[in-house]
Design a protein around this motif. Structure first.
Motif, PDB file in Angstrom:
ATOM      1  N   ARG A  23     -17.441  27.154 -32.879  1.00 39.31           N
ATOM      2  CA  ARG A  23     -18.261  26.839 -31.715  1.00 39.31           C
ATOM      3  C   ARG A  23     -17.520  25.966 -30.724  1.00 39.31           C
ATOM      4  NH1 ARG A  23     -24.299  25.321 -33.706  1.00 39.31           N
ATOM      5  NH2 ARG A  23     -24.876  27.365 -34.481  1.00 39.31           N
ATOM      6  N   ASP A  26     -25.371  19.977 -31.135  1.00 45.50           N
ATOM      7  CA  ASP A  26     -25.941  20.936 -32.075  1.00 45.50           C
ATOM      8  C   ASP A  26     -25.836  20.381 -33.478  1.00 45.50           C
ATOM      9  OD1 ASP A  26     -26.889  23.078 -30.721  1.00 45.50           O
ATOM     10  OD2 ASP A  26     -24.908  23.996 -30.475  1.00 45.50           O
ATOM     11  N   CYS A  27     -26.827  20.679 -34.299  1.00 50.09           N
ATOM     12  CA  CYS A  27     -26.751  20.233 -35.683  1.00 50.09           C
ATOM     13  C   CYS A  27     -26.664  21.435 -36.608  1.00 50.09           C
ATOM     14  CB  CYS A  27     -27.971  19.413 -36.058  1.00 50.09           C
ATOM     15  SG  CYS A  27     -27.794  17.699 -35.660  1.00 50.09           S
ATOM     16  N   ARG A  29     -30.313  17.327 -30.711  1.00 52.45           N
ATOM     17  CA  ARG A  29     -30.330  18.420 -29.745  1.00 52.45           C
ATOM     18  C   ARG A  29     -30.709  17.913 -28.356  1.00 52.45           C
ATOM     19  NH1 ARG A  29     -33.062  22.099 -27.157  1.00 52.45           N
ATOM     20  NH2 ARG A  29     -35.032  21.047 -27.562  1.00 52.45           N
ATOM     21  N   ARG A  87     -32.372  22.943 -22.000  1.00 54.42           N
ATOM     22  CA  ARG A  87     -31.039  22.875 -22.592  1.00 54.42           C
ATOM     23  C   ARG A  87     -30.487  21.487 -22.344  1.00 54.42           C
ATOM     24  NH1 ARG A  87     -28.002  28.311 -21.147  1.00 54.42           N
ATOM     25  NH2 ARG A  87     -26.908  27.670 -23.033  1.00 54.42           N
ATOM     26  N   VAL A  98     -21.020  18.872 -31.950  1.00 52.30           N
ATOM     27  CA  VAL A  98     -21.553  19.454 -33.180  1.00 52.30           C
ATOM     28  C   VAL A  98     -21.646  18.370 -34.246  1.00 52.30           C
ATOM     29  CG1 VAL A  98     -21.314  21.272 -34.896  1.00 52.30           C
ATOM     30  CG2 VAL A  98     -20.389  21.617 -32.615  1.00 52.30           C
ATOM     31  N   THR A 113     -29.496  25.924 -37.622  1.00 52.73           N
ATOM     32  CA  THR A 113     -28.426  26.633 -38.320  1.00 52.73           C
ATOM     33  C   THR A 113     -28.224  25.987 -39.679  1.00 52.73           C
ATOM     34  OG1 THR A 113     -27.407  26.651 -36.150  1.00 52.73           O
ATOM     35  CG2 THR A 113     -26.148  27.581 -37.964  1.00 52.73           C
TER      36      THR A 113
END
Lengths: 288, 131
Positions: free
Chosen positions: A276, A236-237, A231, B101, A204, A261
């Protein structure tokens, strides 16, 4: 230049070197040199050196093109004078005046020597004036260039300073951005973020834009690019620190941040990131 | 002829790209992989590109296509270990590979596949203990 061959200037300068130098110095002293920045003795030395090189160069007979090889030493000398004056804090006018003030003593000599021959005098003054103008402009150009170099260096330093990537927790990175986001900065920012993601194996990353004054379509584009690149690498950002005005601007501009997000504050984003990553925060003591 | 090996691990297929991808190799991989998915009825595909240093728009598109095709054949695709330079290149090329993904490394990619399919399917076939 039809008169190149017979120009009297070299001869006159050679014969009256000392007087011209004295006149020129007097001229500059009268105009008021910055005594706080430059000592008289230094000025005298500079003037003497310039006059010497100028006489040498002008004897080659090329009075029109100061970019030619004959004038190289004069150009180099002026470059160094201009550079030191820029660094000392002279104004552009003061710097250029070093050369322009040379006109007065030179013309005075020319008038004395050629006073009886009006046509030749005009011709000589015209060519000398042209030449000195060019040298003066050269000085100004160098002044400008030195200033630009300073600005460029500061920009680079600023860039290095302003893109730190910090590790907040195991697997959580934060990238606090302060200042305007342009393409060059985004590139550096993106690279350092991605490098850190690889190094720390973080999943993250929080991009905090509290310090970004305005967000336009281009800035949003840059942010989106960074988020997409992260990504692609498997991280995740979360974008945090979006101020109310910026939220309004983003919507009015029609920028689509739906896939990303976003959180209002870094704290909120951090809590989400912890969640998360499977961490939970519990208070060990009740608040007092 | 040069080929990229496709390994089977339970319900998953594992592809490790160790060589520079050229267009023909990518096409062959796409062909082989779709065939293997349908033959083994795999539920997940993991593509490790950590050794890949150069991508172009074609390779990027092939990767995206492989993901879409796997989806149609009912298999999740996870691309793992993308180099920063590769990620930047793909973004600059305008390829965001939506639908694919991603994970940082093979271990995390496997965990992602397992969790997306539910532990009962992937985990038991792998014989791999959950960490």
């Amino acid at each position: 230049m039809s008169l190149n061959g017979q120009s009297k200037i070299p001869q006159i300068l050679k014969n009256h070197e000392a007087e011209v130098l004295a006149d020129w110095l007097g001229e500059q002293m009268a105009a008021g040199i910055r005594k706080d920045l430059l000592k008289e003795i230094e000025l005298r030395e500079e003037c003497r050196e310039f006059l010497e090189l100028f006489t040498d160069a002008i004897q080659q007979g090329n009075l029109t093109n100061i970019q030619s090889t004959e004038w190289r030493s004069v150009r180099e000398m002026l470059t160094s004078v201009s550079r030191t004056r820029t660094q000392k804090g002279f104004t552009p006018t003061e710097t250029a005046n070093f050369v322009f003030s040379f006109k007065q003593p030179l013309f005075k000599r020319l008038r004395q020597e050629l006073g009886q021959n009006g046509e030749a005098l005009v011709e000589e003054i015209l060519s000398a004036s042209n030449l000195i103008d060019k040298l003066g402009l050269w000085t100004t150009e160098i002044y400008q260039k030195t200033r630009e170099e300073v600005i460029l260096r500061q920009q680079e330093e600023l860039m290095e300073l302003s893109t730190p990537v910090v590790k907040l927790w195991e697997g959580i990175l934060a990238l606090p951005i302060i200042g305007t986001l342009d393409s060059a900065r985004t590139q550096i920012m993106m690279e350092s973020l991605l490098e850190m993601i690889v190094q720390t194996g973080s999943q993250v990353a929080i991009i905090d834009i509290t310090g970004v004054p305005t967000v336009d379509t281009l800035t949003a584009q840059h942010l989106l690019k960074t988020v997409t690149a992260a990504r692609l690498m498997g991280a995740d950002c979360i974008i945090s620190g979006i101020r109310p005005q910026i939220a309004q601007t983003i919507v009015y501009l029609g920028v689509d941040l739906a896939d990303i997000t976003t959180k209002a504050s870094l704290a909120d984003a951090f809590v989400l990131a912890l969640k998360r990553s499977g961490f939970a925060i519990a208070r060990s003591k009740p608040t007092i | 002829m040069e080929r990229i090996a496709i390994l089977q691990m339970g319900h998953f297929l594992l592809v490790t790209i160790q060589v520079d991808m050229h267009d023909h190799l990518a096409m062959t991989l796409q062909d082989d992989l779709t065939n293997r998915i349908s033959k083994t009825s795999a539920r997940g595909v993991l593509i490790d590109i950590s050794a890949l240093e150069i991508v172009d728009s074609f390779i990027g598109r092939i990767l995206a296509n492989i993901a879409k095709m796997s989806r149609i054949l009912d298999a999740e695709t996870v691309v793992v270990g993308m180099q920063p330079a590769v990620a930047i290149t793909l973004v600059e090329l305008g390829l965001s590979l939506k639908g694919i993904r991603t994970a940082l490394n093979v271990e995390k990619g496997m965990a992602l596949l397992r969790s997306s399919l539910g532990d009962s399917q992937g985990g038991s076939m792998d014989g791999d203990a959950e960490k």
